[in-house]
Write an enzyme that holds these catalytic residues in place. Structure first.
Site, short mmCIF file in Angstrom:
data_model
loop_
_atom_site.label_atom_id
_atom_site.label_comp_id
_atom_site.label_asym_id
_atom_site.label_seq_id
_atom_site.Cartn_x
_atom_site.Cartn_y
_atom_site.Cartn_z
N SER A 37 0.83 -1.21 0.00
CA SER A 37 0.00 0.00 0.00
C SER A 37 0.87 1.27 0.00
CB SER A 37 -0.90 -0.03 1.24
OG SER A 37 -1.32 1.27 1.57
N1 LIG Z 1 -5.93 9.07 1.13
C1 LIG Z 1 -5.77 7.88 1.92
C2 LIG Z 1 -5.91 6.69 1.00
C3 LIG Z 1 -6.02 5.41 1.79
C4 LIG Z 1 -6.46 4.25 0.92
O1 LIG Z 1 -7.30 4.40 0.03
N2 LIG Z 1 -5.88 3.07 1.18
C5 LIG Z 1 -6.27 1.89 0.44
C6 LIG Z 1 -5.09 0.93 0.34
S1 LIG Z 1 -3.72 1.66 -0.50
C7 LIG Z 1 -7.40 1.21 1.19
O2 LIG Z 1 -7.44 1.23 2.40
N3 LIG Z 1 -8.33 0.59 0.46
C8 LIG Z 1 -9.41 -0.16 1.04
C9 LIG Z 1 -10.67 0.63 1.19
O3 LIG Z 1 -10.68 1.86 0.94
O4 LIG Z 1 -11.67 0.02 1.56
C10 LIG Z 1 -4.40 7.90 2.60
O5 LIG Z 1 -3.49 8.52 2.07
O6 LIG Z 1 -4.25 7.29 3.68
#
Ligand SMILES: N[C@@H](CCC(=O)N[C@@H](CS)C(=O)NCC(=O)O)C(=O)O
Length: 241
Positions: A37
């Site tokens: 990630s």
């Molecule tokens: N803008 C957020 C993005 C976080 C994000 O979208 N993470 C993804 C993984 S890279 C995630 O958790 N995806 C699963 C979901 O949103 O349910 C940050 O920078 O922390």
């Protein structure tokens, strides 16, 4: 490793850090994460740069581990990274980066207190969140997660954002000035992915030089182990599609 051993190491490390005059978390900071990630990688490198031990909690979003009742109680938005610093819960990687430097930085160099310098770091972080990372995702999320093909229009939009970053870098060593800041650490993960995916950004000369410089600066903070390895893992998902 046994949890009590991890805790003893943490206590010993913090005692050493406190002896050097720095503030340190009283309990290990938990980070809910997954190695590929990108936003998790920027938090992990920043913690290394600040000499903070993290208790890493593997959270496999492919298996729904971010949607359990316990996780949703902590972070209803079900994203990783999520941080738990002795009960203080925070998500959004860029907010975590600023918190870590504010709370535990020995100096302010990664996130300067000077209002104008800080404003430039904030501008770059906002540019990353709202434009650069967004356009990167607009191009690659459909390919990574939905088996779709390369979208020339999305690639052109991403390329436009790279051009804006190239202009921001004119006359600067790092994205917000002459020293490395959390804005570089947040933005570098996008480029590690682009490099691993074979996206050619060499036409943006300032960006290409900055990327090499930033990789070197982050070597002591786990660049290869955390960022490059994570980006390669993501690239392997891309090739399978
Ligand atoms: N803008 C957020 C993005 C976080 C994000 O979208 N993470 C993804 C993984 S890279 C995630 O958790 N995806 C699963 C979901 O949103 O349910 C940050 O920078 O922390």
């Amino acid at each position: 490793m046994d949890k009590s051993v991890v805790h003893k190491i943490h206590v010993a490390n913090n005692a050493a850090a406190r002896a050097k005059g720095s503030r340190m978390p009283t309990q290990p900071i938990k980070l809910y994460y997954l190695p590929p990630s990108p936003p998790c990688r920027s938090v992990m490198m920043t913690a290394r740069a600040l000499d903070i031990d993290l208790e890493l909690v593997l959270t496999n979003i492919m298996q729904g581990e971010h949607k359990t009742p316990e996780y949703l109680k902590m972070n209803p938005q079900h994203t990783i990274p999520t941080m738990d610093d002795s009960g203080f819960i925070l998500w959004e990687s860029r907010a975590i980066l600023t918190y870590l430097v504010n709370a535990y930085g020995r100096t302010d160099s990664l996130y300067p207190k000077n209002p104008r310098q800080r404003a430039l770091v904030d501008q770059r972080l906002n540019f990353d969140l709202g434009t650069l990372y967004k356009r990167y995702m607009d191009l690659y999320a459909p390919m990574l997660f939905h088996g779709q093909g390369y979208n020339d229009e999305a690639a052109e939009k991403l390329n436009e954002a790279l051009g804006w970053l190239n202009s921001m870098l004119e006359g600067r060593v790092f994205v917000a000035g002459d020293t490395l800041t959390i804005a570089d650490i947040s933005i570098v993960v996008v480029f590690s992915n682009l490099e691993a995916f074979g996206f050619d950004f060499s036409a943006h000369e300032n960006v290409a030089k900055w990327f090499e410089r930033t990789k070197k600066s982050l070597e002591p903070y786990g660049y290869e182990e955390i960022d490059q390895a994570g980006a390669r893992m993501l690239a392997s998902f891309l090739k399978k599609e």
